[in-house]
Design an enzyme around this catalytic site. Sequence first.
Site, PDB file in Angstrom:
ATOM      1  N   ARG A 100       0.826  -1.222   0.000  1.00 17.22           N
ATOM      2  CA  ARG A 100       0.000   0.000   0.000  1.00 17.22           C
ATOM      3  C   ARG A 100       0.854   1.263   0.000  1.00 17.22           C
ATOM      4  O   ARG A 100       0.438   2.286  -0.552  1.00 17.22           O
ATOM      5  CB  ARG A 100      -0.941  -0.001   1.213  1.00 17.22           C
ATOM      6  CG  ARG A 100      -2.036  -1.024   1.039  1.00 17.22           C
ATOM      7  CD  ARG A 100      -3.161  -0.788   1.993  1.00 17.22           C
ATOM      8  NE  ARG A 100      -4.395  -1.242   1.378  1.00 17.22           N
ATOM      9  CZ  ARG A 100      -5.494  -1.537   2.045  1.00 17.22           C
ATOM     10  NH1 ARG A 100      -5.529  -1.398   3.346  1.00 17.22           N
ATOM     11  NH2 ARG A 100      -6.564  -1.932   1.403  1.00 17.22           N
ATOM     12  N   LYS A 138     -19.788 -14.996  -0.558  1.00 20.45           N
ATOM     13  CA  LYS A 138     -21.230 -14.755  -0.486  1.00 20.45           C
ATOM     14  C   LYS A 138     -21.856 -14.134  -1.724  1.00 20.45           C
ATOM     15  O   LYS A 138     -21.303 -13.222  -2.323  1.00 20.45           O
ATOM     16  CB  LYS A 138     -21.514 -13.832   0.705  1.00 20.45           C
ATOM     17  CG  LYS A 138     -21.228 -14.489   2.028  1.00 20.45           C
ATOM     18  CD  LYS A 138     -22.030 -13.822   3.106  1.00 20.45           C
ATOM     19  CE  LYS A 138     -21.160 -13.211   4.174  1.00 20.45           C
ATOM     20  NZ  LYS A 138     -21.506 -11.899   4.605  1.00 20.45           N
ATOM     21  N   GLY A 193     -10.347  -7.507  -2.210  1.00 23.06           N
ATOM     22  CA  GLY A 193      -9.152  -7.671  -1.382  1.00 23.06           C
ATOM     23  C   GLY A 193      -8.616  -9.094  -1.397  1.00 23.06           C
ATOM     24  O   GLY A 193      -7.407  -9.313  -1.562  1.00 23.06           O
ATOM     25  N   GLY A 219     -13.271  -2.972  -0.900  1.00 25.40           N
ATOM     26  CA  GLY A 219     -14.642  -2.471  -0.872  1.00 25.40           C
ATOM     27  C   GLY A 219     -14.882  -1.390  -1.911  1.00 25.40           C
ATOM     28  O   GLY A 219     -15.943  -1.334  -2.537  1.00 25.40           O
TER      29      GLY A 219
HETATM   30  P1  ADP Z   1     -12.946 -10.493  -2.336  1.00 17.57           P
HETATM   31  O1  ADP Z   1     -12.337  -9.952  -1.056  1.00 17.57           O
HETATM   32  O2  ADP Z   1     -11.935 -10.727  -3.395  1.00 17.57           O
HETATM   33  O3  ADP Z   1     -14.130  -9.682  -2.788  1.00 17.57           O
HETATM   34  P2  ADP Z   1     -14.609 -12.325  -0.875  1.00 17.57           P
HETATM   35  O4  ADP Z   1     -14.324 -11.582   0.394  1.00 17.57           O
HETATM   36  O5  ADP Z   1     -15.958 -12.211  -1.450  1.00 17.57           O
HETATM   37  O6  ADP Z   1     -13.513 -11.955  -1.987  1.00 17.57           O
HETATM   38  O7  ADP Z   1     -14.370 -13.878  -0.636  1.00 17.57           O
HETATM   39  C1  ADP Z   1     -13.134 -14.402  -0.273  1.00 17.57           C
HETATM   40  C2  ADP Z   1     -13.295 -15.586   0.648  1.00 17.57           C
HETATM   41  O8  ADP Z   1     -14.184 -16.553   0.099  1.00 17.57           O
HETATM   42  C3  ADP Z   1     -11.981 -16.286   0.831  1.00 17.57           C
HETATM   43  O9  ADP Z   1     -11.566 -16.129   2.167  1.00 17.57           O
HETATM   44  C4  ADP Z   1     -12.284 -17.752   0.511  1.00 17.57           C
HETATM   45  O10 ADP Z   1     -11.714 -18.654   1.420  1.00 17.57           O
HETATM   46  C5  ADP Z   1     -13.788 -17.797   0.585  1.00 17.57           C
HETATM   47  N1  ADP Z   1     -14.339 -18.878  -0.232  1.00 17.57           N
HETATM   48  C6  ADP Z   1     -14.145 -19.109  -1.546  1.00 17.57           C
HETATM   49  N2  ADP Z   1     -14.768 -20.240  -1.945  1.00 17.57           N
HETATM   50  C7  ADP Z   1     -15.377 -20.753  -0.858  1.00 17.57           C
HETATM   51  C8  ADP Z   1     -16.172 -21.905  -0.619  1.00 17.57           C
HETATM   52  N3  ADP Z   1     -16.456 -22.757  -1.595  1.00 17.57           N
HETATM   53  N4  ADP Z   1     -16.628 -22.113   0.621  1.00 17.57           N
HETATM   54  C9  ADP Z   1     -16.334 -21.254   1.612  1.00 17.57           C
HETATM   55  N5  ADP Z   1     -15.596 -20.131   1.466  1.00 17.57           N
HETATM   56  C10 ADP Z   1     -15.115 -19.878   0.240  1.00 17.57           C
HETATM   57 MG    MG Z   2     -12.961 -10.081   1.026  1.00 17.45          MG
END
Ligand code: ADP
Ligand code: MG
Length: 395
Positions: free
Chosen positions: A36, A197, A352, A375
């Site tokens: 960062r 999610k 992230g 975010g």
């Molecule tokens: P980003 O930060 O890139 O937007 P998210 O916060 O939405 O991504 O999701 C990241 C998390 O999702 C990771 O910690 C990962 O372990 C979890 N994840 C990915 N696939 C699965 C799964 N099949 N079941 C549970 N958790 C998952």
């Molecule tokens: Mg995340």
Amino acid sequence: MELRRLTKEVAKDLKVLVRVDFNVPLKDGKVMDDTRIRAHLDTINLLRTFGCRIALISHLGRPKGEFHEDLSMKVIQKAVENVYEVPVRLVDTCTGEKVRSAMDKLSNDEILLLENVRFYSEEKKNDLQFAKEMASPFDIFVMDAFSASHRAHSSTNAIQKILPSYAGLLIDKEVRMLSNVSSDPEQPFVLILGGAKVSDKIGVIEHLMNKASAILIGGGMAYTFLQVTGKAIGRSLYEEDKAEFAGEMMKKADQMGVKIVLPVDTVVAEKLNSTSGQVVNVDSMPIDLMGLDIGPDTVTCFSEYISKARTILWNGPMGVFEEAPFASGTEKIGQAVVEATKGGAVSVVGGGDTAAAVKHFGLSGQVSHVSTGGGASLEFCEGKILPGIEPLLQE
Ligand code: ADP
Ligand code: MG
């Protein structure tokens, strides 16, 4: 989307306050990762060539409006010196006489680092009076903290009502790259979504649905979609209250000719930290196991779409990439994105955890852009005008 540009004409020899994001990971008082800090290097160097006197302001951690020894900018002073290769002076406040006199004493070969702006409860209230006091020793303001631009705080929003404000090189690049993919993407535009999610990605799906030619869905969010199509998903992540949305989106996509592509196979195991997994077809997921990664046939299928894309936006890992047995899907999709990029596609990674995954697999330098804003990049891709960016828009 054109932001007000930082040029020599507007900045030459002035006293400049720069909003950066130095919210770096810390452990035992040490900076664990200086990405960062490095992200603002071009902006700092540009201001130095303009002969500016530079002060930097940032938040660090969540001090909840009061002083916190462990979260003082003192902790990162050395790391900032190492990255920018200039002496960094500290001042233990963000406003008032102390800042003014520190600025008066500062030479062009030094940088002033103001104290953690979230030590002040006014910051998160977007307090205008606080912003005025912060602004008072300076001539202009440079906004470079893209990853804090979705927050309407005194140091990201209110201050821009007071000082003439310009976009730093980082925020300018972020906005250019993210607008590139989310406003008028060259087709085929492939959106890759994953992560934990459905609820986190609803806004992005809604905003980009009519622009994408295909939406590839992996990660934990895929199982809610699979369940809606009638699959038995065992103990995989399932958001009951988002099932209706998932169904509607698939119907809408169908009507619009957008392909929503779901996994055909998956790696299942008993728990997140199981030491191994087993590949099964999505038609035969065991009821007592959970899906933790996409399987090899899904990798092949997704990679096919990715190889034909001219524009790619990737938000959300394909599986629990933090655990070795469930990392392969994310790594292989990362490699497919890299290959497509080599072939001339524009690829942007947002989120992230996705950025962390791409870094973990050593692929960061081989995609067009990895956003520094978790975010913020998500909200940008939802089509929102962010409060730290809105005041920088050219009239
Ligand atoms: P980003 O930060 O890139 O937007 P998210 O916060 O939405 O991504 O999701 C990241 C998390 O999702 C990771 O910690 C990962 O372990 C979890 N994840 C990915 N696939 C699965 C799964 N099949 N079941 C549970 N958790 C998952
Ligand atoms: Mg995340």
